[in-house]
Design a protein around this motif. Structure first.
Motif, PDB file in Angstrom:
ATOM      1  N   TYR A 314       0.831  -1.210   0.000  1.00 44.26           N
ATOM      2  CA  TYR A 314       0.000   0.000   0.000  1.00 44.26           C
ATOM      3  C   TYR A 314       0.867   1.261   0.000  1.00 44.26           C
ATOM      4  O   TYR A 314       0.680   2.151  -0.838  1.00 44.26           O
ATOM      5  CB  TYR A 314      -0.935  -0.016   1.214  1.00 44.26           C
ATOM      6  N   GLU A 315       1.831   1.308   0.909  1.00 50.14           N
ATOM      7  CA  GLU A 315       2.710   2.485   0.987  1.00 50.14           C
ATOM      8  C   GLU A 315       3.523   2.628  -0.296  1.00 50.14           C
ATOM      9  O   GLU A 315       3.685   3.729  -0.827  1.00 50.14           O
ATOM     10  CB  GLU A 315       3.671   2.366   2.189  1.00 50.14           C
ATOM     11  N   GLY A 316       4.010   1.478  -0.775  1.00 51.70           N
ATOM     12  CA  GLY A 316       4.832   1.497  -1.990  1.00 51.70           C
ATOM     13  C   GLY A 316       4.063   2.032  -3.190  1.00 51.70           C
ATOM     14  O   GLY A 316       4.575   2.858  -3.963  1.00 51.70           O
ATOM     15  N   LEU A 317       2.824   1.601  -3.335  1.00 54.32           N
ATOM     16  CA  LEU A 317       2.024   2.041  -4.488  1.00 54.32           C
ATOM     17  C   LEU A 317       1.656   3.521  -4.357  1.00 54.32           C
ATOM     18  O   LEU A 317       1.675   4.272  -5.336  1.00 54.32           O
ATOM     19  CB  LEU A 317       0.766   1.178  -4.632  1.00 54.32           C
ATOM     20  N   LYS A 318       1.350   3.930  -3.137  1.00 56.54           N
ATOM     21  CA  LYS A 318       1.046   5.353  -2.906  1.00 56.54           C
ATOM     22  C   LYS A 318       2.249   6.211  -3.270  1.00 56.54           C
ATOM     23  O   LYS A 318       2.114   7.259  -3.902  1.00 56.54           O
ATOM     24  CB  LYS A 318       0.675   5.575  -1.436  1.00 56.54           C
ATOM     25  N   ASN A 319       3.428   5.731  -2.877  1.00 63.87           N
ATOM     26  CA  ASN A 319       4.656   6.498  -3.132  1.00 63.87           C
ATOM     27  C   ASN A 319       4.946   6.692  -4.613  1.00 63.87           C
ATOM     28  O   ASN A 319       5.586   7.665  -4.984  1.00 63.87           O
ATOM     29  CB  ASN A 319       5.851   5.823  -2.463  1.00 63.87           C
ATOM     30  N   VAL A 320       4.514   5.743  -5.448  1.00 60.28           N
ATOM     31  CA  VAL A 320       4.751   5.929  -6.885  1.00 60.28           C
ATOM     32  C   VAL A 320       3.577   6.651  -7.540  1.00 60.28           C
ATOM     33  O   VAL A 320       3.548   6.796  -8.760  1.00 60.28           O
ATOM     34  CB  VAL A 320       5.043   4.601  -7.620  1.00 60.28           C
ATOM     35  N   GLY A 321       2.613   7.071  -6.746  1.00 60.21           N
ATOM     36  CA  GLY A 321       1.541   7.905  -7.276  1.00 60.21           C
ATOM     37  C   GLY A 321       0.265   7.160  -7.626  1.00 60.21           C
ATOM     38  O   GLY A 321      -0.636   7.719  -8.244  1.00 60.21           O
ATOM     39  N   LEU A 322       0.170   5.891  -7.214  1.00 59.25           N
ATOM     40  CA  LEU A 322      -1.078   5.157  -7.478  1.00 59.25           C
ATOM     41  C   LEU A 322      -2.086   5.471  -6.372  1.00 59.25           C
ATOM     42  O   LEU A 322      -1.722   5.771  -5.228  1.00 59.25           O
ATOM     43  CB  LEU A 322      -0.806   3.650  -7.575  1.00 59.25           C
ATOM     44  N   CYS A 380       8.782  -6.298  -2.242  1.00 54.14           N
ATOM     45  CA  CYS A 380       9.880  -5.330  -2.167  1.00 54.14           C
ATOM     46  C   CYS A 380      10.577  -5.202  -3.524  1.00 54.14           C
ATOM     47  O   CYS A 380      10.877  -4.094  -3.971  1.00 54.14           O
ATOM     48  CB  CYS A 380      10.881  -5.759  -1.093  1.00 54.14           C
ATOM     49  N   ARG A 381      10.820  -6.344  -4.165  1.00 48.86           N
ATOM     50  CA  ARG A 381      11.499  -6.295  -5.462  1.00 48.86           C
ATOM     51  C   ARG A 381      10.643  -5.601  -6.525  1.00 48.86           C
ATOM     52  O   ARG A 381      11.157  -5.009  -7.467  1.00 48.86           O
ATOM     53  CB  ARG A 381      11.806  -7.725  -5.961  1.00 48.86           C
ATOM     54  N   SER A 382       9.321  -5.691  -6.357  1.00 52.51           N
ATOM     55  CA  SER A 382       8.443  -5.167  -7.416  1.00 52.51           C
ATOM     56  C   SER A 382       8.357  -3.644  -7.418  1.00 52.51           C
ATOM     57  O   SER A 382       8.074  -3.038  -8.456  1.00 52.51           O
ATOM     58  CB  SER A 382       7.028  -5.738  -7.252  1.00 52.51           C
ATOM     59  N   LEU A 383       8.585  -3.026  -6.274  1.00 54.52           N
ATOM     60  CA  LEU A 383       8.259  -1.595  -6.148  1.00 54.52           C
ATOM     61  C   LEU A 383       9.028  -0.702  -7.123  1.00 54.52           C
ATOM     62  O   LEU A 383       8.412   0.182  -7.751  1.00 54.52           O
ATOM     63  CB  LEU A 383       8.420  -1.136  -4.685  1.00 54.52           C
ATOM     64  N   PRO A 384      10.339  -0.930  -7.324  1.00 55.37           N
ATOM     65  CA  PRO A 384      11.028  -0.104  -8.333  1.00 55.37           C
ATOM     66  C   PRO A 384      10.407  -0.262  -9.724  1.00 55.37           C
ATOM     67  O   PRO A 384      10.418   0.692 -10.527  1.00 55.37           O
ATOM     68  CB  PRO A 384      12.458  -0.657  -8.324  1.00 55.37           C
ATOM     69  N   HIS A 385       9.855  -1.439  -9.990  1.00 57.30           N
ATOM     70  CA  HIS A 385       9.268  -1.660 -11.317  1.00 57.30           C
ATOM     71  C   HIS A 385       7.928  -0.940 -11.459  1.00 57.30           C
ATOM     72  O   HIS A 385       7.581  -0.480 -12.541  1.00 57.30           O
ATOM     73  CB  HIS A 385       9.161  -3.158 -11.594  1.00 57.30           C
ATOM     74  N   PHE A 386       7.198  -0.842 -10.342  1.00 61.42           N
ATOM     75  CA  PHE A 386       5.993  -0.007 -10.376  1.00 61.42           C
ATOM     76  C   PHE A 386       6.389   1.446 -10.654  1.00 61.42           C
ATOM     77  O   PHE A 386       5.708   2.160 -11.405  1.00 61.42           O
ATOM     78  CB  PHE A 386       5.232  -0.100  -9.052  1.00 61.42           C
ATOM     79  N   ALA A 387       7.486   1.877 -10.072  1.00 62.58           N
ATOM     80  CA  ALA A 387       7.946   3.252 -10.292  1.00 62.58           C
ATOM     81  C   ALA A 387       8.243   3.470 -11.778  1.00 62.58           C
ATOM     82  O   ALA A 387       7.822   4.482 -12.376  1.00 62.58           O
ATOM     83  CB  ALA A 387       9.185   3.532  -9.440  1.00 62.58           C
ATOM     84  N   GLU A 388       8.949   2.513 -12.366  1.00 59.28           N
ATOM     85  CA  GLU A 388       9.256   2.634 -13.798  1.00 59.28           C
ATOM     86  C   GLU A 388       7.993   2.626 -14.652  1.00 59.28           C
ATOM     87  O   GLU A 388       7.875   3.366 -15.625  1.00 59.28           O
ATOM     88  CB  GLU A 388      10.164   1.487 -14.255  1.00 59.28           C
ATOM     89  N   LEU A 389       7.063   1.740 -14.275  1.00 62.99           N
ATOM     90  CA  LEU A 389       5.783   1.654 -14.990  1.00 62.99           C
ATOM     91  C   LEU A 389       5.083   3.018 -14.974  1.00 62.99           C
ATOM     92  O   LEU A 389       4.597   3.499 -16.003  1.00 62.99           O
ATOM     93  CB  LEU A 389       4.908   0.575 -14.330  1.00 62.99           C
ATOM     94  N   MET A 390       5.061   3.637 -13.801  1.00 58.11           N
ATOM     95  CA  MET A 390       4.365   4.918 -13.684  1.00 58.11           C
ATOM     96  C   MET A 390       5.079   5.994 -14.503  1.00 58.11           C
ATOM     97  O   MET A 390       4.437   6.878 -15.077  1.00 58.11           O
ATOM     98  CB  MET A 390       4.280   5.337 -12.209  1.00 58.11           C
ATOM     99  N   LYS A 391       6.428   5.910 -14.533  1.00 53.67           N
ATOM    100  CA  LYS A 391       7.193   6.852 -15.346  1.00 53.67           C
ATOM    101  C   LYS A 391       6.816   6.676 -16.823  1.00 53.67           C
ATOM    102  O   LYS A 391       6.546   7.635 -17.525  1.00 53.67           O
ATOM    103  CB  LYS A 391       8.688   6.611 -15.129  1.00 53.67           C
ATOM    104  N   GLU A 392       6.742   5.408 -17.231  1.00 54.69           N
ATOM    105  CA  GLU A 392       6.423   5.115 -18.637  1.00 54.69           C
ATOM    106  C   GLU A 392       5.070   5.686 -19.046  1.00 54.69           C
ATOM    107  O   GLU A 392       4.919   6.244 -20.126  1.00 54.69           O
ATOM    108  CB  GLU A 392       6.434   3.595 -18.890  1.00 54.69           C
ATOM    109  N   ILE A 393       4.079   5.505 -18.181  1.00 53.13           N
ATOM    110  CA  ILE A 393       2.728   5.933 -18.581  1.00 53.13           C
ATOM    111  C   ILE A 393       2.444   7.353 -18.134  1.00 53.13           C
ATOM    112  O   ILE A 393       1.310   7.839 -18.266  1.00 53.13           O
ATOM    113  CB  ILE A 393       1.629   4.988 -18.046  1.00 53.13           C
TER     114      ILE A 393
END
Lengths: 399, 399
Positions: A314-322, A380-393
């Motif tokens: 939850y915190e991780g997704l919020k931090n990337v702007g979801l 934990c490993r996934s969170l940087p990839h969510f960040a990249e995903l959000m950057k992409e879109i």
């Protein structure tokens, strides 16, 4: 040559299968540790040690013919009694063994109760977003599924929309709390209002409207919250339960229905549920695991593990702007899609090896579901990839 | 308030329940050792020791999340493969794992295949006498049960009567060999003629007619007999199997369907059976016992015990003047009623504390069924009481 009804089910199922295959394909290319599969609600925690101990003791202490044999279609009397007592202790109810029908998981229980209650054309109301299989459980018995649109404010049921959809043909209403896919627990206020409304409509139409509480996630509640026990709020309540999540036994197919004395035509409903269990081919819930759960009614999986996953994701997704609500129970996060078409978002996520389920599978497009019954390390490993995903879109169309 | 369809099922079920209650009542009055209950097909032998050993090894060696978790709705791949290999070894077939769908017993398998195949109004043919639940399995999916009258000469199917009942709407034919309730094994000649007839009718109507072989009693065959393996005689054959009798595990609900490559639309049938397993609420066959049976495919209960029962009861009944064929398999004797109305004979027997099932439960009045999956001692104790019963009804109207 297969049944025409089955053709569309098979097509729908191919989509899920395709996602599963996609996960395997990605794992083969990138390595399993580089794929972030949030698509499956398959508990990743082992069963508590009490389960194995119970199996050993039962096989040592009890007679083989008894342990592996037929019993009443509704289950062993002592097991049904133990379940009733445990519920009474925990929720202040007054059930006895005859109120309990042991079932082949919650899905088996839902089919038994639909077979028991539904005449062709009778309506069953569900609140979007809802577990997609409900549609099959209702149409298996020629019932009609009536859906209440989602209240995307807080995902409590929209009672005004609900009221409009109750008709003289309404036979049952399904609620699922803690909820799959939102993780929301319906509040006591919601339940009281829902009950009052259903009581009013029963009186207005002179019908019985059964409230079916499908609660495989009851034990998965966080921050000290607890889902209200619905039989205490509305007389015509039927509870469906499963040990799939509380004891991590999804493959064993063990659960129960609660059919209280207070139900309209309670004895008929119980007798018919007993027969439905037989003629649908379940015959009875698996015998050894009936005896196992009777010895494990106070045990449960390590809920703290899921809780840590919940907070971290939850915190991780919020931090990337979801954008999503913090779930109160179950092991799902329901996240607002940053792209208008959430299927596009799922496709974009897949390019980052992240697998999500589109909200349209739950009759709630514009959202995606993440199951966090996965390893903490994967989150934990996934969170940087969510960040990249959000950057992409980032340039994608915002809602 | 229950479904109208369920009302008659509940009534029918009350009759069975009443018999069960009668057994308990008689036991309470006369003592359990003085009641001769031949009414229940519940195996009285313990599971072979391999079952317990398998459970222990699996819980020690395999991961809890794997053993108790979800897998494909059709079952674990390795288990399906092991079942296929075992069948190939025993019957010279050429199945692979994808031909096997693990099911919640044979009753679950029968429901899965009916859900898979039947459109409303399509016909399923059965040969009287037949297991009464077939009617429910067919009507659950709005199919029509078509019954072929019994051939009381030798209880092989009456193929001339069968031929008259095959129509363009015939979707499936159910056979059950070794047979409940007669104990007859359909001969190879019967099977060949049946297959030729079905092939001819398929061609004539341009339809697919599936032969469904329900064979929970396959392993219970005596005097060196063996039931022919039907997939070798007719391409459109589907086999339903259960470990309830061969391993004395009726309560565990574990069996499988065989869906051969040779079936018309085999891939569609397999895909639909997989989905039907899920949407009917089985989801999958119980996971631990899938793994158990894979380790016990060569094990079986002590068939010699049933054989001694068979011979003792058959000889004993003949000696008191009852008329029946010596059964070749299963654990039932089908006896001609010495009174024209077999229900009267059942009532007379009850006065001697002997419980029997009337043949009309199997659509074959004028006969009664005795299940000899009981203790040998009970059979011995019962014989003088059969003698007294026959003396009592000596003045009764002979058929």
């Amino acid at each position: 040559m297969i049944s025409e009804k089955m053709v569309s089910y098979v097509q729908g199922s191919s989509a899920i299968r395709a996602m599963f295959e996609e996960g395997k394909r990605l794992s083969a290319i990138y390595g399993a540790e580089n794929v972030y599969d949030f698509s499956l609600g398959n508990p990743n925690l082992p069963a508590p040690k009490e389960v194995k101990e119970a199996v050993y003791r039962i096989l040592e202490e009890e007679d083989s013919v008894f342990v592996h044999g037929y019993m009443s279609n509704s289950g062993y009397e002592d097991v049904r009694g133990a379940v009733a007592e445990s519920l009474n202790r925990r929720f202040g109810t007054a059930f006895h063994g005859e109120n309990i029908v042991m079932t082949v998981g919650a899905a088996g229980g839902m089919n038994v109760i639909m077979k028991t209650l539904l005449n062709p054309g009778e309506e069953v109301v569900v609140f979007a977003p809802y577990f997609g299989e409900y549609r099959a459980y209702v149409t298996n018995y020629d019932g009609v599924l009536v859906t209440v649109p989602p209240n995307t404010e807080d995902f409590q049921p929209d009672l005004a929309e609900f009221e409009k959809r109750i008709t003289p043909k309404t036979k049952a209403v399904i609620v699922n709390t803690p909820n799959n896919p939102t993780g929301v627990i319906y509040s006591e206020d919601t339940i009281k209002s829902l009950a009052a409304l259903m009581r009013k409509k029963q009186q207005e139409y002179g019908t019985s409207i059964y409230l079916i509480s499908d609660e495989p996630y009851r034990e998965l509640a966080y921050d000290g919250k607890e889902a209200p026990y619905l039989t205490k709020y509305y007389e015509n309540t039927i509870v469906g339960y499963s040990f799939s999540k509380s004891l991590s036994l999804p493959g064993e197919r063990i659960g129960y229905l609660v059919l209280p004395d207070e139900l309209d035509d309670s004895e008929d409903v119980r007798a018919a549920a007993n027969v439905a269990t037989r003629i649908l081919g379940y015959v009875n819930a698996p015998s050894l695991f009936q005896r196992v759960i009777a010895r494990c009614l106070e045990a449960q999986v390590d809920v703290e593990y899921y809780d840590r996953n919940r907070k971290t994701l939850y915190e991780g997704l919020k931090n990337v702007g979801l954008d999503c609500m913090k779930p109160q129970g179950a092991f799902y996060l329901f996240v607002k899609s940053p792209l208008e078409d959430e299927k596009e978002f799922c496709a974009a996520a897949k390019r980052h090896n992240i697998l999500l389920v589109p909200g349209s599978s739950f009759d709630c497009p514009g959202y995606v579901r993440l199951a966090y019954c996965v390893s903490y390390e994967m989150i934990c490993r996934s969170l940087p990839h969510f960040a990249e995903l959000m950057k992409e879109i980032g340039g994608g169309k915002k809602k």
